[in-house]
Write a protein that holds these residues in place. Structure first.
Motif, PDB file in Angstrom:
ATOM      1  N   SER A  57       0.729  -1.359   0.150  1.00 23.41           N
ATOM      2  CA  SER A  57      -0.407   0.011   0.187  1.00 23.41           C
ATOM      3  C   SER A  57       1.061   0.870   0.162  1.00 23.41           C
ATOM      4  O   SER A  57       0.127   2.362  -0.742  1.00 23.41           O
ATOM      5  CB  SER A  57      -1.241   0.111   0.810  1.00 23.41           C
ATOM      6  OG  SER A  57      -0.262  -0.201   2.800  1.00 23.41           O
ATOM      7  N   VAL A  58       1.771   1.282   0.631  1.00 20.23           N
ATOM      8  CA  VAL A  58       3.032   2.479   0.801  1.00 20.23           C
ATOM      9  C   VAL A  58       3.690   2.065  -0.770  1.00 20.23           C
ATOM     10  O   VAL A  58       3.272   3.603  -1.010  1.00 20.23           O
ATOM     11  CB  VAL A  58       4.307   1.950   1.685  1.00 20.23           C
ATOM     12  CG1 VAL A  58       5.393   3.060   1.175  1.00 20.23           C
ATOM     13  CG2 VAL A  58       3.721   2.067   2.724  1.00 20.23           C
ATOM     14  N   ILE A  59       3.918   1.380  -1.268  1.00 21.29           N
ATOM     15  CA  ILE A  59       3.486   2.088  -2.960  1.00 21.29           C
ATOM     16  C   ILE A  59       3.078   2.147  -3.713  1.00 21.29           C
ATOM     17  O   ILE A  59       2.942   3.025  -4.461  1.00 21.29           O
ATOM     18  CB  ILE A  59       5.081   0.099  -3.999  1.00 21.29           C
ATOM     19  CG1 ILE A  59       5.624  -0.391  -2.763  1.00 21.29           C
ATOM     20  CG2 ILE A  59       4.922   0.396  -5.084  1.00 21.29           C
ATOM     21  CD1 ILE A  59       5.626  -1.594  -2.867  1.00 21.29           C
ATOM     22  N   LYS A  63       3.834   5.633  -5.474  1.00 22.33           N
ATOM     23  CA  LYS A  63       3.533   6.026  -7.185  1.00 22.33           C
ATOM     24  C   LYS A  63       1.950   6.737  -7.402  1.00 22.33           C
ATOM     25  O   LYS A  63       2.291   7.200  -9.369  1.00 22.33           O
ATOM     26  CB  LYS A  63       3.312   4.520  -8.456  1.00 22.33           C
ATOM     27  CG  LYS A  63       3.847   3.053  -7.926  1.00 22.33           C
ATOM     28  CD  LYS A  63       3.270   2.228  -8.275  1.00 22.33           C
ATOM     29  CE  LYS A  63       4.082   1.097  -8.534  1.00 22.33           C
ATOM     30  NZ  LYS A  63       3.499   0.106  -9.297  1.00 22.33           N
ATOM     31  N   THR A  64       1.590   7.365  -7.134  1.00 24.22           N
ATOM     32  CA  THR A  64       0.470   8.494  -6.914  1.00 24.22           C
ATOM     33  C   THR A  64       1.671  10.288  -7.584  1.00 24.22           C
ATOM     34  O   THR A  64       0.906  10.737  -8.181  1.00 24.22           O
ATOM     35  CB  THR A  64      -0.240   9.072  -6.351  1.00 24.22           C
ATOM     36  OG1 THR A  64      -0.021   9.599  -4.954  1.00 24.22           O
ATOM     37  CG2 THR A  64      -1.563   7.765  -5.923  1.00 24.22           C
ATOM     38  N   GLN A  65       2.357   9.686  -6.856  1.00 24.12           N
ATOM     39  CA  GLN A  65       3.881  10.976  -7.533  1.00 24.12           C
ATOM     40  C   GLN A  65       4.750  10.438  -8.105  1.00 24.12           C
ATOM     41  O   GLN A  65       6.173  11.330  -8.248  1.00 24.12           O
ATOM     42  CB  GLN A  65       4.400  11.280  -5.929  1.00 24.12           C
ATOM     43  CG  GLN A  65       2.797  11.227  -4.948  1.00 24.12           C
ATOM     44  CD  GLN A  65       3.429  11.912  -3.344  1.00 24.12           C
ATOM     45  OE1 GLN A  65       3.713  13.016  -3.521  1.00 24.12           O
ATOM     46  NE2 GLN A  65       2.961  11.264  -2.464  1.00 24.12           N
ATOM     47  N   ALA A  75       9.793   2.830  -0.523  1.00 27.91           N
ATOM     48  CA  ALA A  75       9.219   1.615   0.709  1.00 27.91           C
ATOM     49  C   ALA A  75      10.099   0.783   0.733  1.00 27.91           C
ATOM     50  O   ALA A  75      10.090   0.684   2.266  1.00 27.91           O
ATOM     51  CB  ALA A  75       8.111   1.320  -0.389  1.00 27.91           C
ATOM     52  N   LEU A  76      10.900   0.588  -0.328  1.00 30.06           N
ATOM     53  CA  LEU A  76      12.506  -0.861   0.453  1.00 30.06           C
ATOM     54  C   LEU A  76      13.239  -0.030   1.923  1.00 30.06           C
ATOM     55  O   LEU A  76      13.010  -0.331   2.902  1.00 30.06           O
ATOM     56  CB  LEU A  76      12.737  -1.199  -0.161  1.00 30.06           C
ATOM     57  CG  LEU A  76      14.068  -2.001  -0.146  1.00 30.06           C
ATOM     58  CD1 LEU A  76      13.519  -3.013   0.607  1.00 30.06           C
ATOM     59  CD2 LEU A  76      14.796  -2.262  -1.162  1.00 30.06           C
TER      60      LEU A  76
END
Length: 146
Positions: A57-59, A63-65, A75-76
């Motif tokens: 969900s963080v990815i 990804k919206t930005q 995220a990693l």
């Protein structure tokens, strides 16, 4: 003073183009990358630790930005403890810094290599990167060279 790093593909591709991928494992004790980045680089690097991100969900939010590789890299870095994040994209860097991550770019990694005496000087590597169309701002180049 070896540390861990998480890198995006930009640094890896730039160093690959100038034949200096050997620098990253000399500067950092462990270098991580998400699978998307490993695929983008198209090289089998025995020293690169490819690790998947657990929190998808963080990815999706990132990804919206930004691009998927940058989102996975950030995220990693969020999931790993005490790492340096190597990112060159301005927008992705800004987001990573707002989250509280320690961020450097490819040039910052070269500065670390010089500080650790892995390389004698930075200018020849900057010149080589510029010759293979690696984008580095004039301000950064002049601040390093002068």
């Amino acid at each position: 003073m070896n540390q861990k790093a998480v890198t995006n593909s930009t640094c890896l591709i730039g160093l690959k183009r100038i034949g200096r991928l050997d620098l990253l494992p000399q500067v950092f004790e462990v270098v991580f990358a998400p699978p998307t980045v490993a695929v983008e680089v198209q090289s089998k690097l025995t020293w690169l630790t490819v690790q998947s991100v657990q929190n998808k969900s963080v990815i999706a939010t990132l990804k919206t930005q930004m691009d998927g590789g940058e989102a996975e890299t950030i995220a990693l870095a969020m999931e790993l403890d005490d790492v340096i994040l190597i990112l060159d994209d301005k927008k992705a860097r800004r987001v990573a810094q707002q989250i509280g991550l320690k961020v450097i770019g490819t040039v910052g990694m070269l500065l670390r290599a010089k500080q650790q005496e892995v390389i004698p000087e930075i200018s020849p590597l900057l010149t080589a990167l510029l010759q293979v169309d690696f984008r580095i701002s004039d301000a950064i180049v002049s601040s390093i060279v002068t």
